[in-house]
Design a protein around this motif. Sequence first.
Motif, PDB file in Angstrom:
ATOM      1  N   MET A  88      -4.223  44.553  57.050  1.00  0.00           N
ATOM      2  CA  MET A  88      -4.807  43.240  56.778  1.00  0.00           C
ATOM      3  C   MET A  88      -5.331  42.697  58.098  1.00  0.00           C
ATOM      4  SD  MET A  88      -4.273  42.972  53.683  1.00  0.00           S
ATOM      5  CE  MET A  88      -3.900  44.644  53.356  1.00  0.00           C
ATOM      6  N   SER A  89      -6.622  42.401  58.153  1.00  0.00           N
ATOM      7  CA  SER A  89      -7.197  42.001  59.438  1.00  0.00           C
ATOM      8  C   SER A  89      -8.512  41.273  59.247  1.00  0.00           C
ATOM      9  CB  SER A  89      -7.437  43.279  60.251  1.00  0.00           C
ATOM     10  OG  SER A  89      -8.537  43.143  61.114  1.00  0.00           O
ATOM     11  N   ARG A 115       1.094  39.828  62.910  1.00  0.00           N
ATOM     12  CA  ARG A 115       1.329  38.429  63.299  1.00  0.00           C
ATOM     13  C   ARG A 115       0.817  38.295  64.720  1.00  0.00           C
ATOM     14  NH1 ARG A 115       3.249  33.737  60.392  1.00  0.00           N
ATOM     15  NH2 ARG A 115       2.985  34.602  58.304  1.00  0.00           N
ATOM     16  N   TYR A 116       1.144  37.205  65.375  1.00  0.00           N
ATOM     17  CA  TYR A 116       0.757  36.957  66.770  1.00  0.00           C
ATOM     18  C   TYR A 116      -0.770  36.969  66.908  1.00  0.00           C
ATOM     19  CZ  TYR A 116       5.527  38.677  66.850  1.00  0.00           C
ATOM     20  OH  TYR A 116       6.831  38.902  66.556  1.00  0.00           O
ATOM     21  N   PHE A 119      -2.893  43.102  66.864  1.00  0.00           N
ATOM     22  CA  PHE A 119      -2.078  44.307  66.997  1.00  0.00           C
ATOM     23  C   PHE A 119      -2.686  45.251  68.021  1.00  0.00           C
ATOM     24  CE2 PHE A 119      -4.938  44.435  63.573  1.00  0.00           C
ATOM     25  CZ  PHE A 119      -4.408  43.701  62.535  1.00  0.00           C
ATOM     26  N   SER A 132     -10.454  42.633  55.092  1.00  0.00           N
ATOM     27  CA  SER A 132     -10.477  41.203  55.370  1.00  0.00           C
ATOM     28  C   SER A 132     -10.742  40.446  54.076  1.00  0.00           C
ATOM     29  CB  SER A 132     -11.608  40.901  56.355  1.00  0.00           C
ATOM     30  OG  SER A 132     -11.812  39.499  56.430  1.00  0.00           O
ATOM     31  N   ILE A 133      -9.946  39.429  53.803  1.00  0.00           N
ATOM     32  CA  ILE A 133     -10.194  38.634  52.585  1.00  0.00           C
ATOM     33  C   ILE A 133     -11.187  37.504  52.840  1.00  0.00           C
ATOM     34  CG2 ILE A 133      -7.970  39.232  51.536  1.00  0.00           C
ATOM     35  CD1 ILE A 133      -7.197  36.187  52.142  1.00  0.00           C
ATOM     36  N   GLY A 134     -11.678  37.369  54.056  1.00  0.00           N
ATOM     37  CA  GLY A 134     -12.667  36.326  54.312  1.00  0.00           C
ATOM     38  C   GLY A 134     -12.722  35.993  55.775  1.00  0.00           C
ATOM     39  N   LEU A 138      -6.006  33.534  59.851  1.00  0.00           N
ATOM     40  CA  LEU A 138      -4.713  33.111  59.320  1.00  0.00           C
ATOM     41  C   LEU A 138      -3.685  33.261  60.434  1.00  0.00           C
ATOM     42  CD1 LEU A 138      -5.000  35.071  55.942  1.00  0.00           C
ATOM     43  CD2 LEU A 138      -5.274  32.608  56.255  1.00  0.00           C
ATOM     44  N   THR A 139      -2.447  32.834  60.168  1.00  0.00           N
ATOM     45  CA  THR A 139      -1.401  33.021  61.181  1.00  0.00           C
ATOM     46  C   THR A 139      -0.791  34.412  61.084  1.00  0.00           C
ATOM     47  OG1 THR A 139       0.148  31.971  59.696  1.00  0.00           O
ATOM     48  CG2 THR A 139      -0.843  30.580  61.391  1.00  0.00           C
ATOM     49  N   GLY A 140      -1.154  35.142  60.038  1.00  0.00           N
ATOM     50  CA  GLY A 140      -0.657  36.497  59.872  1.00  0.00           C
ATOM     51  C   GLY A 140      -1.282  37.109  58.644  1.00  0.00           C
ATOM     52  N   GLY A 141      -1.050  38.391  58.431  1.00  0.00           N
ATOM     53  CA  GLY A 141      -1.689  39.095  57.319  1.00  0.00           C
ATOM     54  C   GLY A 141      -1.023  38.896  55.966  1.00  0.00           C
ATOM     55  N   ALA A 144      -3.056  37.279  53.091  1.00  0.00           N
ATOM     56  CA  ALA A 144      -4.119  38.221  52.708  1.00  0.00           C
ATOM     57  C   ALA A 144      -3.536  39.348  51.860  1.00  0.00           C
ATOM     58  CB  ALA A 144      -4.803  38.773  53.958  1.00  0.00           C
TER      59      ALA A 144
HETATM   60  C1  JAH Z   1      -3.975  36.917  61.612  1.00  0.00           C
HETATM   61  C2  JAH Z   1      -2.783  39.363  62.128  1.00  0.00           C
HETATM   62  N1  JAH Z   1      -9.067  38.115  56.372  1.00  0.00           N
HETATM   63  C3  JAH Z   1      -8.070  37.193  56.560  1.00  0.00           C
HETATM   64  C4  JAH Z   1      -7.071  37.501  57.648  1.00  0.00           C
HETATM   65  C5  JAH Z   1      -6.244  38.591  57.632  1.00  0.00           C
HETATM   66  C6  JAH Z   1      -5.308  38.790  58.655  1.00  0.00           C
HETATM   67  C7  JAH Z   1      -5.226  37.854  59.678  1.00  0.00           C
HETATM   68  N2  JAH Z   1      -6.043  36.805  59.682  1.00  0.00           N
HETATM   69  C8  JAH Z   1      -6.940  36.621  58.695  1.00  0.00           C
HETATM   70  C9  JAH Z   1      -4.264  38.014  60.807  1.00  0.00           C
HETATM   71  C10 JAH Z   1      -3.066  37.039  62.675  1.00  0.00           C
HETATM   72  C11 JAH Z   1      -2.475  38.268  62.938  1.00  0.00           C
HETATM   73  C12 JAH Z   1      -3.655  39.227  61.063  1.00  0.00           C
END
Ligand code: JAH
Length: 250
Positions: A88-89, A115-116, A119, A132-134, A138-141, A144
Motif C-alpha cells: 500500500m503506497s 507507517r512513518y 519504507f 495507491s487508492i488515491g 495517509l498516516t499509514g497504509g 488503504a
Molecule cells: C502513508 C506508508 N494511496 C493512499 C496511501 C497509501 C499508503 C500511504 N499513504 C497513502 C502511506 C504513510 C506510510 C504508506
Amino acid sequence: MRIDVITLFPEIFEPVIGSSMLGIARDRGVLEFAAHDLRQWALPGVHRQVDDAPYGGGAGMVLRPEPVYEAVDEVRAADERPGMVLLMSPQGEPFTQGVAEQLSGESRLILLCGRYEGFDERIRALADREVSIGDYVLTGGELAAMVVCDAVVRLLPGVLGGETSVEDESFTTGLLEYPQYTRPASFRGLDVPEILRSGDHARIAAWRRDEAIVRTARRRPDLIARAWNHLTDHERDVASRVIEEPSEDE
Ligand code: JAH
C-alpha cells in the motif's frame, strides 16, 4: 480467498473486517482473514525496533527491511497458496475497479502496510504490485488496505447474494450511475421523475442511460473520453451537448 495483512496496527482491522459484508464473507467461509503485528518480527532488543533514521539524513523514520521480509516469509509459509504481495503506497499504480476485479481472481493476498515517512526501498522488491487508492497522504497504509479488502471481497462469488447489480454499477460500465429514487413520490416539493412511475420499462431504460451519460459528462468528462468507442451515436450526441453546455459559474 485468504487475506493476510502485515501491519503495526492489527487491531484496527477487526471491527472493520468483523462487521458488514466482510464479516458475512468470513461467516460464509468465502473469506479467511488475519492481521499480523509487524512488531512480532521486530529487531532483537528492548526497543523492538522496526524503523530507523534515513541514510543521507532528513526528517522522520523509515521502515527497516528485515522485519518486513521475515514477516512475509513466515506469513507466506502458513499456507500452501503463495499469495500475491501488495504494497500500500501513494506511489503505487492507481487502484481501480479493474484492479479490484483482477485481485478478486487470486486465491490469496498478502497486504503490506507501512507507517512513518515511508519504507526502505528494498521492501518494494518483495511486492508483486504496489497500489495507491488515491493521491493523498495517509498516516499509514492500513486505511488503504481496508479499502482494497472491501472492494475485492464484495466481488467474490457468494458475497453479495447473486445480484446482477455488480455488473451495471458505476466503474463497471465505465459511467457514473443514473439518479435513483424511492418512495415517497413527492418529498418537500421534490418529485420523482414521472417516467420512473410510468411502468414503461423501455423508456425507463433509455432515460437511465441518458441520465448516466449526462451525469458522467458533467462530473467526469475523463470517463466519457475513455468510454467513447463503446457509446452509441445517440449517447455521443447526449454527451457532446452536455460538454458544450455553458457551466453554472460562467
Ligand atoms: C502513508 C506508508 N494511496 C493512499 C496511501 C497509501 C499508503 C500511504 N499513504 C497513502 C502511506 C504513510 C506510510 C504508506
